[in-house]
Design a protein around this motif. Sequence first.
Motif, PDB file in Angstrom:
ATOM      1  N   ALA A 108     100.848  48.241 -27.270  1.00 18.17           N
ATOM      2  CA  ALA A 108     101.066  49.154 -26.159  1.00 18.17           C
ATOM      3  C   ALA A 108     102.513  49.109 -25.668  1.00 18.17           C
ATOM      4  CB  ALA A 108     100.116  48.824 -25.017  1.00 18.17           C
ATOM      5  N   PHE A 109     103.113  47.931 -25.655  1.00 19.03           N
ATOM      6  CA  PHE A 109     104.462  47.839 -25.073  1.00 19.03           C
ATOM      7  C   PHE A 109     105.556  47.861 -26.124  1.00 19.03           C
ATOM      8  CE2 PHE A 109     101.584  46.304 -21.853  1.00 19.03           C
ATOM      9  CZ  PHE A 109     101.976  47.085 -20.782  1.00 19.03           C
ATOM     10  N   ALA A 110     105.179  47.769 -27.407  1.00 19.39           N
ATOM     11  CA  ALA A 110     106.159  48.059 -28.451  1.00 19.39           C
ATOM     12  C   ALA A 110     105.987  49.512 -28.892  1.00 19.39           C
ATOM     13  CB  ALA A 110     106.005  47.119 -29.628  1.00 19.39           C
ATOM     14  N   ARG A 111     104.920  50.138 -28.414  1.00 20.84           N
ATOM     15  CA  ARG A 111     104.606  51.553 -28.708  1.00 20.84           C
ATOM     16  C   ARG A 111     104.629  51.819 -30.210  1.00 20.84           C
ATOM     17  NH1 ARG A 111     106.869  50.734 -24.129  1.00 20.84           N
ATOM     18  NH2 ARG A 111     105.811  51.561 -22.309  1.00 20.84           N
ATOM     19  N   LYS A 112     103.786  51.104 -30.874  1.00 18.19           N
ATOM     20  CA  LYS A 112     103.863  51.083 -32.330  1.00 18.19           C
ATOM     21  C   LYS A 112     102.586  50.412 -32.843  1.00 18.19           C
ATOM     22  CE  LYS A 112     106.923  49.005 -35.659  1.00 18.19           C
ATOM     23  NZ  LYS A 112     105.902  48.050 -36.071  1.00 18.19           N
ATOM     24  N   PRO A 113     102.076  50.839 -33.992  1.00 17.94           N
ATOM     25  CA  PRO A 113     100.868  50.174 -34.509  1.00 17.94           C
ATOM     26  C   PRO A 113     101.142  48.709 -34.829  1.00 17.94           C
ATOM     27  CG  PRO A 113     101.376  52.172 -35.744  1.00 17.94           C
ATOM     28  CD  PRO A 113     102.542  51.918 -34.872  1.00 17.94           C
ATOM     29  N   VAL A 114     100.088  47.907 -34.744  1.00 19.29           N
ATOM     30  CA  VAL A 114     100.230  46.499 -35.108  1.00 19.29           C
ATOM     31  C   VAL A 114     100.517  46.409 -36.603  1.00 19.29           C
ATOM     32  CG1 VAL A 114      99.006  44.316 -35.309  1.00 19.29           C
ATOM     33  CG2 VAL A 114      98.760  45.707 -33.251  1.00 19.29           C
TER      34      VAL A 114
ATOM     35  N   HIS B 199     109.596  50.441 -29.509  1.00 18.81           N
ATOM     36  CA  HIS B 199     110.298  50.905 -28.304  1.00 18.81           C
ATOM     37  C   HIS B 199     109.840  49.971 -27.204  1.00 18.81           C
ATOM     38  CE1 HIS B 199     111.452  54.789 -30.156  1.00 18.81           C
ATOM     39  NE2 HIS B 199     110.350  54.582 -30.840  1.00 18.81           N
ATOM     40  N   ILE B 200     110.461  48.810 -27.128  1.00 20.95           N
ATOM     41  CA  ILE B 200     109.855  47.720 -26.365  1.00 20.95           C
ATOM     42  C   ILE B 200     110.236  47.772 -24.897  1.00 20.95           C
ATOM     43  CG2 ILE B 200     109.674  45.224 -26.196  1.00 20.95           C
ATOM     44  CD1 ILE B 200     110.528  45.253 -29.226  1.00 20.95           C
ATOM     45  N   THR B 201     109.247  47.615 -24.028  1.00 19.29           N
ATOM     46  CA  THR B 201     109.517  47.399 -22.607  1.00 19.29           C
ATOM     47  C   THR B 201     108.843  46.099 -22.199  1.00 19.29           C
ATOM     48  OG1 THR B 201     107.600  48.738 -22.058  1.00 19.29           O
ATOM     49  CG2 THR B 201     109.756  49.822 -21.989  1.00 19.29           C
ATOM     50  N   PHE B 202     109.208  45.603 -21.018  1.00 21.45           N
ATOM     51  CA  PHE B 202     108.828  44.238 -20.671  1.00 21.45           C
ATOM     52  C   PHE B 202     107.991  44.176 -19.405  1.00 21.45           C
ATOM     53  CE2 PHE B 202     112.581  44.163 -23.270  1.00 21.45           C
ATOM     54  CZ  PHE B 202     112.249  43.226 -24.235  1.00 21.45           C
TER      55      PHE B 202
END
Lengths: 96, 323, 213, 541
Positions: free
Chosen positions: D278-284, D348-351
Motif C-alpha cells: 500500500a505504501f510502496a504503491r506497487k505489487p508485492v 512510490h514510497i511514503t512513510f
Amino acid sequence: MHSAAPAKTTLFATYFALIALLALSAAAAKWQIGPLWNLFIALGIAAVKTALVFLVFMQLRYQRGLVRVFALAGFLWLAISGVLTFSDYLTRGWTP
Amino acid sequence: MNRPGIAAFFSSGASSVAPRVDALFWSLVLASAVVVAVLVLLNLTFLIRYRRGSPARRGPLEVSTWKFEATWIGLTTVGFLGFFFWGARVYLDMERVPADAYSINVVGRQWMWDIRHPNGRREFDELHVPLGRDVRLLLSSEDVIHSFFAPEFRVKQDAVPGKTVSVWFKPTREGVYPLYCTQYCGTKHSQMTGRIVVMSPDAYAAWLTCGPTPRIAERGRELFTKYSCSGCHDQPSQIHAPPLLNVYGSMVPLQDGTFVYAGDEYLRDSILLPTKQVVAGYQPIMPSFQGVVSESDLLDLIAYLKSLPTAASAAPQPSPAAP
Amino acid sequence: MNDALSHPAAPPYVDRDQHSVANHLGMWTFLATEILFFGGLFTGYTVLRWAHPHAFAEGSRHLEFWIGTANTAVLLTSSLFVALADLAIKRDDRRAARRHLVAAGLLGAAFLGLKGFEYFQKFQEHLVPGSGFDAHGAQPALQLFFFLYFLMTGLHALHMLFGLGAIGWLLRQIGRGAVSRERPDAVAIVGLYWHFVDCVWIFLYPLLYLIGG
Amino acid sequence: MSLLVESSKAPPRMPSYLEAGHTVRSWLFTLDHKRIGILYMAAITVFFSIAASAAALMRIELLTPAGDVVTSETYNRLFTMHGVLMVWFFLIPSIPSVLGNFIIPLMIGARDVAFPRLNLLSWYLFMAGGILATYSIVAGGVDTGWTFYTPYSSTYSNGHVMAMAAGVFIAGFSSIATGLNFIVTIHKLRAPGLTWTRLPLFLWSMYATSIILVLATPVLAITLVLMAMERLWGVGIFDPKLGGDPLLFQHLFWFYSHPAVYIMILPGMGVVSETLAAFARKPVFGYRVVAASSMAIAILGFLVWGHHMFVSSQSVYAGVVFSLLSFLVAVPSAIKVFSWTATLYRGHITFETPMLYALGFIGLFTVGGLTGIFLASLAVDVHVHDTYFVIAHFHYIMVGGMVMAYMGGLHYWWPKISGRLYHEWTARIAALITFIGFNLTFFPQFVLGYLGMPRRYHMYPEQFQTLNVLSTAGASILAVGYALPLFYLGWSFFFGRRAGPNPWGATGLEWKTASPAPEHNFETTPVVTTGAYAYDAEGNP
C-alpha cells in the motif's frame, strides 16, 4: 451434492461387512500368533472398518476433493506427531 | 566467574569443546551481520531513491522475478545446510562420551546439586574436577527436571527424574567457574547455582582423599539385603533370577534376541523398570522398585553392583589421579 | 439481522447450496481437530505401550472382552441407523428419519450402559487408578494402562453424550419441520459427528481389549 | 492524497456498523464480525496491559542482582502470568481475532464470516478462558512458567495450576472456532472473480494461520487434560515413578507450541505484505512465492518441535533430524524478507505510520529470524538454550515482529474501523519510540544469554547487572511507546478527522466500501477482475 448419496442396499452391505470384520477381529485376537502380528491384524482391521465408515456412512466417496483433503489432513498430522515422536523414542538407546 | 562481563564475552571458554562452539557461534554472528548489513543498505537505498515524487526511473521490471526468487532460495538453503552440518558435527562430538571418561554422579534436587565422586566423597553445589581429564557426569534428578549448565564449558544437559543421562567435558583451564540450573525447577530455581573448581590432577587427588568418604559400595551391599534383592539374586536361590556377577560392562542377551550393553543406565533400568529388558531365559517376575528406592539409595546400589567382579575386571574404575 | 428478505439464504450466504457446502466443510474441519484431540492420547498410548508391553497386555486381560466386542457391535449398528436417517430425510420421510434416530440414540444409551457396568466392575476390582489401586502383583505401569483406559473411554463417552444430545435436538427439529427435505443438512452434520465418534471406538476396541496376547 | 476525491464520489451512506445499535446488548449479542473484532480488541488490550505490568515488575526486580523487590515466589508467578497471558490471551488472538475478524470478510467481499454464531461463541469462550486465567492469578497465581513442564506442574507446584490450565484449555476452543471459521470463510465466501491467485497476501497468511490453529490446538487441549488429570488424580502418564515419561509431555506440548509460534508470526507477515504494497504503491515482489511460503511455514512448522528439546535428553539422532528440519523452515521466512525488500524497488514510497511499523517489523524480524538460526544449530543451542539468548530471540519475533505488525495493522485499518484518522506525527513518533525502546530492551539480552545468564532467574550474579540495567531502561521507553497509541487512537475515535473510504489510496476490497464499514459491508457484492495490488505506473489504485 445431496443427489449422490449411498443407496439403502449399499448401507446395509457396508454394515454387514463391518460386523463381519468385527467378528474376524475378535476371532483373530483369540488366535495367538505373536503379539506383534496380533496387533497388526487388529489395527489393520480397525483401519479397514474406519475406511468403510468414512467412505460410505460419512459419504466421503460422494464428496468433492476439498472435503477429502480435509478429512485426510487430520490423519496426516496425526502421523506427523506419531512418527516424529517415535524418531526420539526408537533412537534413544543409540549412541553416536 | 570472577572476570568482568565483557572480557568473558570474548573468552574461549574453559573446556575442549568451547573453542569449537565459539567458532561456530562467531561465524553465525559474522554471517548474520553481513546479511543484516546488506538488507539495511538495500532497504535504505530503495526507501530514499523511490520515495514518492523522487525523479528515479520507475516502470515495470525487465527481468523475471523467479530468477531472483530461485537464487535466494538456493543461496539461503545452501548456507543453512552448511551451518546445519557444522552444528551437528560439533554436537555429535559433544554427545559422544569418551570410553575412559572419569565418572562423577550428579543428582539434582530442589534446590541443590548433590555430587558424588567415585571414591564416595560427596559435595553440594560445588564440583571439583581434575584438569585435562575427560569428565563424565551421570545426571539424575530426585524430583523435577533440572538442567546442569556450565557456561564456561559450553555444556548443558537436563537432569530428568526417572533416568540417568550422561554429559561430559574436558576442562582445559584451572580456575573457578559458575554452575547454573537452567530448567525452571520451582521457587529457588535462581539459587540453584554453584561452582565448578578445576584443579590440577594432583591437587584433585589430594582433595578427593582429604574429605569424608563413606564406602558407598558397602552401604550398597547393606541396601542390597534391605531391599531383599539378595533373596533372589544371590546364588543359590529358590527363585530363578539372573546372577549379577560379571554383569556390569558385559553384553546381556535379551528375551527378544537382541543384546544390550550393561552400563549404568542398564543397571538403573533393571531396578526401576525390570520388564523393559528381560534377560533371555528368565521370566519377567521381578517387581519394579520405581518409587520404592530413593535416588540416593539407587546410586549406592549401582555402586555396589559395579564393585562386584565384572566381565571386564581388568579395567576397573580408572584411578582419578591418572592424567 | 432482520433483512434476510433481500437474501434468500441465511446472512452471509448467497444461496442454500453454498451454505450446505460450508456446513460440510466446517464439520469436516472440526473432525480434523477431533482426530488430533484423540490423536494426542493415541500418541501417548503408543509411547507407553512401547515402553511397557507386558503391563499393557496384563491390563488388557483385566478388561471384559465380551463387553468391548458387544459395544463395538452396538455402535456399528447405531451408525447404520444414523446413515438410514440421513437417507430417509433426503427422501422426505420424516417419520422414518425420526424412528431411525431414536433407534440410534437407544443404542448409544445401551453402549453407555454397558460402559458404566464395566466401570463399576473395575471399581470393585480396585483397578481405578489412584490411592486405592491394587496392582494385583503386576508392575506399576499397570496403573498407567488403567489411567489411559479411563481417560480414553471417558472422553469417548463424553463425546457420546454430546452425540445423544445432538440426536435429541435433531428429533425436535425434525418434529418442528425445521429439518426437512428442503433443509436436510443438520442430519448429515450430526451424522458425521456420530460416525466419527464411532470410528474412535473402532480403534479403542483393539487397542484396549485385544492386546492381551 | 486522493482523500477528497474519493469521499466526494462515495455512495450515499448506509448506516455504519458502529451506528447499528448503541446498547450494551447490541454489542454483547452481535453477530457482526466487525463488532466481534472490536470486542476482541477491547479484551486483548486489557490482557496485554495486565501481562505488560507483570513484565514491568520483572524488569524492575532485575535492576539489581539481589531479589529485593519481590520474593522468589512472586517473581515466578509474575513470569508465568506474563507468559500465559501474552501467549494465549494476547499474541494468538491479536491479529487473527481482532484484525482478521474485522478485515477478512471485507477483504473477500463477503457479508460476514461463514459461521457468525460460532464467531460470537468463540469470543465468549475466549472471555471465559481469560476470566479463569485471571481468577487463578488473583487467587494466588501459578508458578510453573507458561510451558507447564511436568512433573513440576503436575506434582510439585503449589499454584492454581488447574484453573490456569482450564483457562488455556477453554481459550483453545476459541482458537479452534476462529480458525475453522476463517478456513470455511476463505474457501466458500470469496467474491466472484476473487481467485486464489488474486487473494491479498494477508488472506493467504490468515489461511495458513487458521490451518495451524485448527490442527495444533487440539493437541494442546489433550495435553493439558493429561497434565491436569495427573495433578488431580495423582496418577499420570508423565510420572516417572510409574514408568511414565516427563519428556512425553514436552513432545506433546511442543507439537502445539512450536506451530503456535507461527500462529503468532504468520498474520504479522500478512499485515506487512499489505502495508508494504500500500505504501510502496506497487505489487508485492514474487507474489506467488510469498503466498506459497506462508503455506510452507504452516506445514513445515509442524515438523520442528524437537528443537526445543535438544538438551532435554531426547535422542541425539532425533535432535539432528529436528535441527535439519528447523533450518529448512527458516528458508520460507528468508524468502519473505528478501521479497519485501525487493518490493520497495521502483515503488512510490511514503512513510505513514503503518509503513514505519512494517519497516520496523522487517528489521526486527530479520534479527529474530537470524538468531533463530543460532538456536537451530545444535552445538550453539546447547550453550544458549534456556538462557536470555532465547528470551531475546523470541521477543524479537513476538514483540519486534507480531506486536509491531499488530500496531501497524491497527493503524493501517484504523480508518476503516473508526472512520477517522489519527494524528499522523504523534503516531510516527510513537512508532519510533517503540522501535528504539524495543531494541534497547532486548538486544542486551542476547549478550546476557551468550554470557550464560539463565532465564527465569529471580536473582543473578553481579557481572550481569550492567546489561540488565540497560534492558530495564529500554523497557521504560518501550512502555511509553505502547501507552501513546492508547491515547491518540482513543482521541481519534471520537474527535479525529473523518476518513474517506480509502485514505491511503490502497487497493483491496475493504477500501471500496465506506469508512467505518457499513453494517453489511457492501451494498452489492463486489466483483473482482484484477489481482491483488493492481497499482498503475503512477502508483494509483
